[in-house]
Design a protein around this motif. Sequence first.
Motif: not given
Length: 105
Positions: A6-34
């Motif tokens: 559950l802790m690992i899942a929560g950490c990956f949730e932080v990861g996907f929300t951060t990547c969502l912002k960095l993906s720039n509305n899914f225009t940056n493919w590297k952050w979108s894949v992440a």
Amino acid sequence: MSWIYLMIAGCFEVGFTTCLKLSNNFTNWKWSVAFFICISLSFHFLNESIKTIPLGTAYAVWTGIGAVGTVLIGIFIFKEPSDFWRIFFIMLLIGSIIGLKLVSK
């Protein structure tokens, strides 16, 4: 082991929300894949944790870890505001997560 999942899942949730912002509305493919990797792993570990942790408890803790972690990333990485009330409610959320852990079997 379920609480670790559950802790690992929560950490990956932080990861996907951060990547969502960095993906720039899914225009940056590297952050979108992440983003898709992190969200897949987050749900995988959440699914593993609910094999023994009650669903409601696991979901509340998962979203709590994600919310606290995402707010902290916002404050420290994206320079979002960190006023008294924001920190107060983050601490209240952390206390709630700990409380759920203590009262769960």
